[in-house]
Scaffold this motif. Structure first.
Motif, mmCIF file in Angstrom:
data_model
loop_
_atom_site.group_PDB
_atom_site.id
_atom_site.type_symbol
_atom_site.label_atom_id
_atom_site.label_comp_id
_atom_site.label_asym_id
_atom_site.label_seq_id
_atom_site.Cartn_x
_atom_site.Cartn_y
_atom_site.Cartn_z
ATOM 1 N N THR A 107 0.015 -4.443 -1.999
ATOM 2 C CA THR A 107 0.249 -3.130 -1.404
ATOM 3 C C THR A 107 -0.920 -2.208 -1.735
ATOM 4 O OG1 THR A 107 2.629 -3.397 -1.545
ATOM 5 C CG2 THR A 107 1.814 -1.151 -1.311
ATOM 6 N N PHE A 108 -1.531 -1.671 -0.706
ATOM 7 C CA PHE A 108 -2.589 -0.674 -0.894
ATOM 8 C C PHE A 108 -1.944 0.705 -0.870
ATOM 9 C CE2 PHE A 108 -6.636 -2.928 -0.475
ATOM 10 C CZ PHE A 108 -6.224 -4.152 0.021
ATOM 11 N N ARG A 109 -2.364 1.560 -1.795
ATOM 12 C CA ARG A 109 -1.972 2.963 -1.761
ATOM 13 C C ARG A 109 -3.261 3.772 -1.860
ATOM 14 N NH1 ARG A 109 3.008 4.739 -2.488
ATOM 15 N NH2 ARG A 109 2.344 6.548 -3.683
ATOM 16 N N GLY A 110 -3.536 4.556 -0.847
ATOM 17 C CA GLY A 110 -4.814 5.257 -0.854
ATOM 18 C C GLY A 110 -4.726 6.634 -0.251
ATOM 19 N N SER A 136 -1.509 6.927 2.140
ATOM 20 C CA SER A 136 -1.316 5.834 3.095
ATOM 21 C C SER A 136 -0.928 4.596 2.313
ATOM 22 C CB SER A 136 -2.608 5.538 3.855
ATOM 23 O OG SER A 136 -3.081 6.698 4.486
ATOM 24 N N THR A 137 0.056 3.883 2.794
ATOM 25 C CA THR A 137 0.391 2.626 2.136
ATOM 26 C C THR A 137 0.390 1.514 3.167
ATOM 27 O OG1 THR A 137 2.770 2.659 2.447
ATOM 28 C CG2 THR A 137 1.934 3.818 0.528
ATOM 29 N N PHE A 138 0.110 0.337 2.661
ATOM 30 C CA PHE A 138 -0.064 -0.793 3.556
ATOM 31 C C PHE A 138 0.120 -2.055 2.737
ATOM 32 C CE2 PHE A 138 -2.439 -3.954 5.826
ATOM 33 C CZ PHE A 138 -2.150 -3.650 7.141
ATOM 34 N N THR A 139 0.928 -2.988 3.209
ATOM 35 C CA THR A 139 1.127 -4.236 2.465
ATOM 36 C C THR A 139 0.671 -5.412 3.320
ATOM 37 O OG1 THR A 139 2.999 -3.289 1.293
ATOM 38 C CG2 THR A 139 2.825 -5.687 1.274
#
Ligand code: CUA
Length: 190
Positions: A107-110, A136-139
């Motif tokens: 999971t990216f958190r940026g 922004s989050t993205f898995t």
């Protein structure tokens, strides 16, 4: 010499006009459909804002909370979940080199500090915008180990094309043994 239009010529003229008219109606119908779709999607989305909006204070981003420098990079939570925290600013990402495991959901958190940036990782589906004041989050899961480039893909100023980071996708075991030794992982040379 007669000025009257011969019967068969008048006939084909009439057929041509009918065909022309038919096409005009088809085109009008297509345009009406597209406008109706635009109105529907516009109203639909304004009536249904995104379900998850997470904000962060840009002014204190570096001083406290999740995005302080010491908390950036990759971490493995108590539940085993892998999270990458990063920030974007003109014209670099922090960290500049990101380590992730292969075959495990990451999971990216940026967020961004100054203007809108974005990133895409190689040819994977890791692709998102980084917007000041929003998280922004993205898995995603990286299928195989290797080195990937991570360019900024939102025009953010004169240095935009020089804004890159690297992503090192490590075999799962190697990643986990490194993660056991450090709380935050990056591949930035020290
Ligand atoms: Cu940052 Cu373009």
């Amino acid at each position: 010499m007669s000025t009257a239009i011969p019967a068969d010529e008048a006939d084909s003229h009439g057929t041509a006009i009918a065909a022309e008219r038919r096409w005009a109606w088809i085109v009008v119908a297509i345009m009406a459909l597209l406008v109706a779709m635009m109105i529907f999607t516009g109203l639909h989305w304004s009536a249904m804002p995104p379900s998850r909006v997470e904000t962060v204070d840009v002014k204190t981003l570096h001083l406290k909370g999740e995005f302080v420098e010491s908390n950036l990079g990759t971490s493995v939570g108590a539940d085993g979940k892998v999270t990458v925290r990063l920030i974007a600013q003109q014209y670099s990402f922090q960290p500049q080199c990101i380590v992730v495991p292969a075959g495990v959901p990451v999971t990216f958190r940026g967020t961004a500090t100054d203007t809108i940036h974005g990133f895409v990782v190689g040819r994977t589906n890791a692709n998102t915008m980084l917007i000041p004041a929003f998280v922004s989050t993205f898995t995603t899961t990286f299928p195989k180990p290797g080195e990937q480039l991570m360019p900024c893909h939102e025009y953010c100023g004169t240095g935009h094309e020089a804004m890159w980071a690297h992503v090192q996708v490590l075999p799962r075991e190697e990643f986990l043994s490194r993660a056991a030794r450090a709380e935050r992982l990056t591949c930035v040379p020290r």
